[in-house]
Design a protein around this motif. Structure first.
Motif, PDB file in Angstrom:
ATOM      1  N   TYR A 183     -68.320  46.281 -15.661  1.00 52.05           N
ATOM      2  CA  TYR A 183     -68.065  45.357 -16.793  1.00 52.05           C
ATOM      3  C   TYR A 183     -68.497  43.924 -16.490  1.00 52.05           C
ATOM      4  O   TYR A 183     -67.801  42.989 -16.888  1.00 52.05           O
ATOM      5  CB  TYR A 183     -66.574  45.289 -17.135  1.00 52.05           C
ATOM      6  CG  TYR A 183     -65.954  46.516 -17.719  1.00 52.05           C
ATOM      7  CD1 TYR A 183     -66.476  47.102 -18.858  1.00 52.05           C
ATOM      8  CD2 TYR A 183     -64.805  47.066 -17.162  1.00 52.05           C
ATOM      9  CE1 TYR A 183     -65.878  48.215 -19.411  1.00 52.05           C
ATOM     10  CE2 TYR A 183     -64.201  48.178 -17.706  1.00 52.05           C
ATOM     11  CZ  TYR A 183     -64.739  48.755 -18.822  1.00 52.05           C
ATOM     12  OH  TYR A 183     -64.134  49.842 -19.363  1.00 52.05           O
ATOM     13  N   MET A 218     -68.869  36.577 -12.976  1.00 52.04           N
ATOM     14  CA  MET A 218     -67.549  36.750 -12.362  1.00 52.04           C
ATOM     15  C   MET A 218     -67.403  38.240 -12.032  1.00 52.04           C
ATOM     16  O   MET A 218     -67.427  39.077 -12.927  1.00 52.04           O
ATOM     17  CB  MET A 218     -66.500  36.329 -13.388  1.00 52.04           C
ATOM     18  CG  MET A 218     -65.089  36.564 -12.987  1.00 52.04           C
ATOM     19  SD  MET A 218     -63.936  35.767 -14.143  1.00 52.04           S
ATOM     20  CE  MET A 218     -63.932  36.908 -15.494  1.00 52.04           C
ATOM     21  N   THR A 242     -63.850  43.255 -11.426  1.00 49.17           N
ATOM     22  CA  THR A 242     -63.427  44.605 -11.791  1.00 49.17           C
ATOM     23  C   THR A 242     -64.202  45.698 -11.057  1.00 49.17           C
ATOM     24  O   THR A 242     -65.418  45.612 -10.905  1.00 49.17           O
ATOM     25  CB  THR A 242     -63.574  44.775 -13.318  1.00 49.17           C
ATOM     26  OG1 THR A 242     -62.956  43.657 -13.952  1.00 49.17           O
ATOM     27  CG2 THR A 242     -62.923  46.047 -13.809  1.00 49.17           C
ATOM     28  N   SER A 269     -56.713  45.616 -14.140  1.00 49.42           N
ATOM     29  CA  SER A 269     -55.653  44.586 -14.147  1.00 49.42           C
ATOM     30  C   SER A 269     -55.132  44.351 -12.735  1.00 49.42           C
ATOM     31  O   SER A 269     -54.747  43.236 -12.382  1.00 49.42           O
ATOM     32  CB  SER A 269     -54.482  45.036 -15.023  1.00 49.42           C
ATOM     33  OG  SER A 269     -54.928  45.402 -16.287  1.00 49.42           O
ATOM     34  N   THR A 284     -70.187  40.737 -17.163  1.00 54.27           N
ATOM     35  CA  THR A 284     -70.819  40.075 -18.307  1.00 54.27           C
ATOM     36  C   THR A 284     -72.069  39.311 -17.864  1.00 54.27           C
ATOM     37  O   THR A 284     -72.003  38.515 -16.928  1.00 54.27           O
ATOM     38  CB  THR A 284     -69.795  39.114 -18.954  1.00 54.27           C
ATOM     39  OG1 THR A 284     -68.691  39.886 -19.401  1.00 54.27           O
ATOM     40  CG2 THR A 284     -70.405  38.365 -20.119  1.00 54.27           C
TER      41      THR A 284
HETATM   42  C1  LIG Z   1     -66.621  43.178 -22.852  1.00 55.89           C
HETATM   43  C2  LIG Z   1     -66.013  43.064 -21.497  1.00 55.89           C
HETATM   44  C3  LIG Z   1     -66.502  42.145 -20.586  1.00 55.89           C
HETATM   45  C4  LIG Z   1     -65.965  42.046 -19.317  1.00 55.89           C
HETATM   46  N1  LIG Z   1     -66.475  41.148 -18.424  1.00 55.89           N
HETATM   47  C5  LIG Z   1     -66.015  41.141 -17.155  1.00 55.89           C
HETATM   48  C6  LIG Z   1     -66.625  40.295 -16.170  1.00 55.89           C
HETATM   49  O1  LIG Z   1     -67.533  39.519 -16.462  1.00 55.89           O
HETATM   50  N2  LIG Z   1     -66.191  40.382 -14.900  1.00 55.89           N
HETATM   51  C7  LIG Z   1     -65.172  41.220 -14.531  1.00 55.89           C
HETATM   52  O2  LIG Z   1     -64.835  41.233 -13.356  1.00 55.89           O
HETATM   53  N3  LIG Z   1     -64.572  42.025 -15.437  1.00 55.89           N
HETATM   54  C8  LIG Z   1     -64.969  42.005 -16.731  1.00 55.89           C
HETATM   55  N4  LIG Z   1     -64.376  42.820 -17.659  1.00 55.89           N
HETATM   56  C9  LIG Z   1     -63.324  43.730 -17.217  1.00 55.89           C
HETATM   57  C10 LIG Z   1     -61.947  43.237 -17.564  1.00 55.89           C
HETATM   58  O3  LIG Z   1     -61.619  42.156 -16.748  1.00 55.89           O
HETATM   59  C11 LIG Z   1     -61.020  44.441 -17.400  1.00 55.89           C
HETATM   60  O4  LIG Z   1     -61.308  45.308 -18.468  1.00 55.89           O
HETATM   61  C12 LIG Z   1     -59.581  44.033 -17.376  1.00 55.89           C
HETATM   62  O5  LIG Z   1     -59.301  43.402 -16.161  1.00 55.89           O
HETATM   63  C13 LIG Z   1     -58.653  45.207 -17.592  1.00 55.89           C
HETATM   64  O6  LIG Z   1     -58.938  46.239 -16.685  1.00 55.89           O
HETATM   65  P1  LIG Z   1     -59.115  47.733 -17.217  1.00 55.89           P
HETATM   66  O7  LIG Z   1     -60.104  47.757 -18.324  1.00 55.89           O
HETATM   67  O8  LIG Z   1     -59.343  48.592 -16.043  1.00 55.89           O
HETATM   68  O9  LIG Z   1     -57.701  48.101 -17.886  1.00 55.89           O
HETATM   69  P2  LIG Z   1     -56.406  48.633 -17.140  1.00 55.89           P
HETATM   70  O10 LIG Z   1     -56.059  47.736 -15.990  1.00 55.89           O
HETATM   71  O11 LIG Z   1     -56.554  50.072 -16.856  1.00 55.89           O
HETATM   72  O12 LIG Z   1     -55.327  48.422 -18.273  1.00 55.89           O
HETATM   73  C14 LIG Z   1     -55.226  49.299 -19.399  1.00 55.89           C
HETATM   74  C15 LIG Z   1     -54.135  48.787 -20.308  1.00 55.89           C
HETATM   75  O13 LIG Z   1     -52.878  48.733 -19.601  1.00 55.89           O
HETATM   76  C16 LIG Z   1     -52.333  47.415 -19.664  1.00 55.89           C
HETATM   77  N5  LIG Z   1     -51.717  47.060 -18.376  1.00 55.89           N
HETATM   78  C17 LIG Z   1     -52.250  47.239 -17.135  1.00 55.89           C
HETATM   79  N6  LIG Z   1     -51.402  46.771 -16.216  1.00 55.89           N
HETATM   80  C18 LIG Z   1     -50.340  46.273 -16.866  1.00 55.89           C
HETATM   81  C19 LIG Z   1     -49.119  45.620 -16.461  1.00 55.89           C
HETATM   82  N7  LIG Z   1     -48.873  45.361 -15.171  1.00 55.89           N
HETATM   83  N8  LIG Z   1     -48.265  45.245 -17.423  1.00 55.89           N
HETATM   84  C20 LIG Z   1     -48.530  45.479 -18.735  1.00 55.89           C
HETATM   85  N9  LIG Z   1     -49.656  46.074 -19.173  1.00 55.89           N
HETATM   86  C21 LIG Z   1     -50.550  46.442 -18.260  1.00 55.89           C
HETATM   87  C22 LIG Z   1     -53.542  46.519 -19.931  1.00 55.89           C
HETATM   88  O14 LIG Z   1     -53.185  45.327 -20.566  1.00 55.89           O
HETATM   89  C23 LIG Z   1     -54.392  47.385 -20.836  1.00 55.89           C
HETATM   90  O15 LIG Z   1     -53.930  47.317 -22.162  1.00 55.89           O
HETATM   91  C24 LIG Z   1     -64.874  42.898 -18.947  1.00 55.89           C
HETATM   92  C25 LIG Z   1     -64.357  43.806 -19.858  1.00 55.89           C
HETATM   93  C26 LIG Z   1     -64.919  43.901 -21.127  1.00 55.89           C
HETATM   94  C27 LIG Z   1     -64.334  44.885 -22.092  1.00 55.89           C
END
Ligand SMILES: Cc1cc2nc3c(=O)[nH]c(=O)nc-3n(C[C@H](O)[C@H](O)[C@H](O)COP(=O)(O)OP(=O)(O)OC[C@H]3O[C@@H](n4cnc5c(N)ncnc54)[C@H](O)[C@@H]3O)c2cc1C
Length: 394
Positions: free
Chosen positions: A195, A162, A165, A171, A197
């Protein structure tokens, strides 16, 4: 400590007593029977306990290795353990027969998934993503895409990923920048995903990436995002594997707890552009991807229960082994810490929460209850009450 014992008895309690095998009454599951389900759970437990669980520590300590050409070797034993899973037909147990699966109810597939994640979550993530890709393609793929990709994905000889990101789009996926430029019957995909997987690995023949990207003339925001299928190896018309596509693993992400799972930064189109195919409708990519994400949401919950079960088992094993203090029950010195009331409270609290969450997750997986459905436990209590009233029980 690398101990794990799949909780077959507890899973059976939920399936048989709490849910009274209600999913077997749904149309399409006429072939499934309680005996078959019991046998499936016992066999899955063997795979979890004997093959996957011993590799959990290996995955954590060894991690995954990225080579100079971007290829990745998984931890020793992982590829073989995944093969054992594929050869056992486990990948398709919850998939309908028309797609090459074994057509067992989702509640059985979820029970098996819990055991495999409890045994080795890092490895369990690989088929978890494939399951989401199967779901998305079977709902939104063209007939030709279904024919070409689904049989291999259902079998598990190809795996799915998938790709949402990007560095600036976590997010908030409206910020996705990966580009898809039309070229004949396909698109050229260029951009970076992070990220991802099991984005690259050596455990299967091919990897089918489902990628969110936007056409050059697409509007800003979510409405401009479409979904594309980008195979690691292009697939020839006869189904054989063709050329390597222009998608490479640029690095492995560092993270806690699941070192055995290759979480990758993927570069699409650093050379001529990766070949990708539109899935579903243009501009509806996020909507189509939600089919995969919703599948993943329930599965991530079940995964958490698998890990919680493992934690309960480890906590109990430690609490009966560790000697400390005087027993409040026998008064003897050097008692196991499980004799202390507060430690007991914590152990029981962990156990109760894990079992309650398992019941909740499996109830969701079993689907809606029939209108006149009575859980067997309640039914048997009513029977007992009736027998008591009739004086046939003291
Ligand atoms: C181990 C692992 C595996 C993953 N596997 C995949 C994968 O297979 N494919 C893929 O596409 N992605 C993958 N991801 C990525 C994952 O989907 C993202 O980490 C996630 O979407 C959050 O994005 P970010 O880390 O940029 O956090 P950010 O978007 O920067 O968010 C940081 C913090 O702010 C909070 N936040 C952000 N916006 C809001 C809002 N509107 N309201 C309230 N709180 C908010 C979030 O909840 C979080 O706590 C993986 C991540 C990890 C850690």
């Amino acid at each position: 400590m690398n101990y794990y014992a799949a909780p077959v008895r507890d899973l059976r309690f939920v399936l048989e007593e709490l849910l009274a095998h209600r999913s077997l009454d749904l149309p399409g599951f006429e072939e499934a029977s309680p005996d078959l389900i019991e046998a499936v759970l016992e066999e899955a437990a063997k795979l979890a306990n004997d093959v996957w669980a011993p590799l959990n520590d290996v995955g954590d300590k060894h991690g995954t290795t990225r080579h100079g050409d971007g290829s990745i070797s998984t931890a020793p034993g992982f590829a073989e353990a995944y093969q054992a899973y594929v050869e056992g037909g486990w990948n398709g147990i919850g998939v309908s027969e028309s797609l090459g699966g074994q057509n067992l109810p989702e509640v059985v597939a979820s029970s098996v998934q819990e055991m495999l994640h409890g045994a080795n979550m890092a490895l369990g993530l690989c088929p978890m993503l494939t399951a989401g890709a199967i779901e998305a393609l079977s709902h939104h793929g063209s007939d030709a895409q279904k024919t070409t990709y689904l049989p291999k994905l259902v079998e598990g000889s190809w795996t799915g990923t998938m790709n949402l990101t990007e560095p600036q789009a976590g997010s908030d996926l409206s910020k996705v920048r990966t580009k898809a430029t039309p070229e004949g019957d396909h698109y050229r995909i260029r951009g970076q995903k992070i990220y991802i997987t099991w984005g690259e690995h050596d455990a299967a023949e091919n990897i089918i990436h489902l990628v969110l990207a936007r056409k050059p003339d697409a509007p800003e925001g979510n409405r401009g995002i479409s979904l594309f299928l980008v195979p690691k190896f292009l697939v020839n018309e006869d189904g054989s594997l063709g050329e390597r596509n222009d998608v490479t693993c640029a690095s492995i992400e560092h993270k806690l707890g699941i070192h055995g799972s290759p979480t990758c930064t993927l570069s699409f189109g650093e050379q001529e552009g990766a070949i990708g195919y539109l899935v579903g409708e243009e501009g509806r990519g996020l909507n189509h991807m939600f089919t995969m994400m919703n599948e993943a949401r329930h599965k991530v919950g079940v995964q958490g229960i698998g890990v919680a079960e493992r934690a309960c088992q480890h906590a109990l094993a430690y609490a009966v082994e560790r000697l400390q203090g005087r027993s409040p029950r026998s008064g003897k010195a050097d008692c196991a810490i499980s004799d202390h009331l507060d430690v007991r409270r914590m152990l029981l609290s962990m156990r109760a929460r894990t079992e309650a969450l398992r019941a909740l997750a499996l109830t969701c997986a079993a689907g809606p209850a029939p209108r006149r459905w009575i859980p067997r436990a309640t039914a048997s209590r009513r029977t007992h009450a009736a027998m008591r009233r009739r004086g046939s029980m003291c």
